[in-house]
Design an enzyme around this catalytic site. Structure first.
Site, short mmCIF file in Angstrom:
data_model
loop_
_atom_site.label_atom_id
_atom_site.label_comp_id
_atom_site.label_asym_id
_atom_site.label_seq_id
_atom_site.Cartn_x
_atom_site.Cartn_y
_atom_site.Cartn_z
N SER A 161 30.11 35.85 43.54
CA SER A 161 30.07 36.52 44.83
C SER A 161 28.66 36.49 45.43
CB SER A 161 30.59 37.95 44.67
OG SER A 161 30.89 38.53 45.91
N ASP A 213 41.52 36.63 47.92
CA ASP A 213 40.13 37.05 48.06
C ASP A 213 39.69 36.80 49.49
OD1 ASP A 213 37.39 37.48 47.92
OD2 ASP A 213 37.05 36.14 46.24
N HIS A 254 39.41 38.79 43.82
CA HIS A 254 37.96 38.89 43.68
C HIS A 254 37.63 39.78 42.47
CE1 HIS A 254 33.99 38.38 45.59
NE2 HIS A 254 33.71 39.55 45.02
#
Length: 350
Positions: free
Chosen positions: A191, A290, A320
């Protein structure tokens, strides 16, 4: 890890060892998006998460940090590792903590991963991603150096990329003492950490002169990276609620990180707009449910178009933060084993 977190984590992991038909019944009705079906284990996790308490983005950031750390500990567990050592180096903004992992059975000089944690640039630390780093070290057979870079809003952009570049340079300059083969070092993260990893790669590759002992990274491990502050792609809207990472989380983290009002197309912020030619090979993995799905895929395509060797994989049924779930069920650990195998292959052939 507190005793309460430890007990909750053990109970959660036990629930995910139930037979698959039981998990499917507990998880409720199937969920589909773009012809993908959400994995039952992910559905069950989201159901349990809704019962657990407030989301991190709904409370003050210091409280949210504790929530993130506790949630990661429950999903990651306490995984075995050869050795773990903490140390602190001099960073651009003061002391910069690192954590060094050595997998079991690895002695002498070995490949390494310089790892930058996720958390939207406002959450996350060495503890929240400890299990992930242990998993990658053991599964890929590499040393891992995790970087505890400064967080927003206390330290907005560009504090994080400045710290991460400084940490990379330090690791490469001290590679011999650390037992690291400087020609087989990857950068990686999840991320926001994926963002920082490829930002570091771009900066190092783009320098006309390297510090003593520093060479560009040999590989990139980019797990659902956030790479674009300019364009809001369709997945951001289609999946902004109900799949762990929410639009509210993204807005809070983005606003906090960019409080210094940088140009949104600055490559240190949005690496999709940087110079991609000459970057090292990359493994880019996204999750089918996500909000960051589209930009991760776009970055893989952009690197490939620039001549970079890219392996791209969408883990269709996952959400995610699956990278933190290395001790939870079977779907997320399997995805992370695939990532670790890619890292192993990328570094052992370098």
């Amino acid at each position: 890890m507190t005793s309460t977190t430890s007990v909750k984590g053990a109970a959660l992991r036990a629930a995910f060892r139930l037979p698959a038909p039981v998990i499917a019944r507990l998880a409720g009705a199937p969920v589909t998006r773009r012809h993908r079906t959400l994995d039952p284990q992910m559905r069950l996790l989201l159901t349990l998460q809704a019962l657990e308490g407030p989301a991190a983005e709904s409370v003050p950031i210091p409280h949210g940090r504790r929530i993130i750390r506790a949630s990661a500990a429950m999903a990651g567990g306490a995984l075995p590792i050869g050795s773990v050592h903490d140390r602190t180096i001099d960073g651009p903004g003061g002391p910069l903590p690192l954590r060094l992992y050595a997998p079991r059975g690895v002695t002498g000089t070995a490949p390494a991963l310089v790892f930058f944690h996720g958390g939207g640039w406002i959450y996350g630390d060495l503890e929240s991603h400890d299990a992930m780093c242990r998993f990658l070290a053991e599964q890929a057979g590499v040393r891992v150096v995790a970087v505890d870079y400064r967080l927003a809003p206390e330290h907005p952009f560009p504090a994080a990329p400045d710290d991460c570049l400084a940490a990379y340079d330090w690791v490469l300059a001290h590679a011999d003492a650390l037992g690291i083969d400087r020609h087989r070092v990857a950068v990686g993260g999840d991320s926001a950490g994926g963002n920082l990893a490829t930002v570091v790669a771009q900066q190092v590759v783009g320098r006309t002169e390297q510090p003593a002992g520093v060479v560009p990274p040999a590989y990139q491990l980019l797990i659902y990276p956030a790479v674009d502050f300019v364009e809001k792609r369709p997945s951001r809207t289609e999946m902004e609620t109900g799949f762990f990472l929410t639009g509210g989380f993204i807005d809070l983290s983005s606003d906090s990180y960019t409080a210094s009002a940088p140009d949104p197309a600055d490559p240190r912020l949005s690496p999709l707009y940087g110079k991609l030619e000459g970057l090292p090979p990359a493994y880019v993995v996204t999750a089918g449910f996500d909000p960051l799905l589209d930009e991760g895929e776009a970055y893989a395509e952009a690197m490939r178009a620039a001549g970079v060797e890219v392996t791209y994989l969408c883990e269709d049924g996952l959400i995610h933060s699956f990278a933190n779930m290395v001790a939870l069920g079977t779907a997320a650990p399997a995805a992370m084993r695939r990532a670790a195998r890619a890292l192993r292959r990328g570094l052992h052939r370098s």
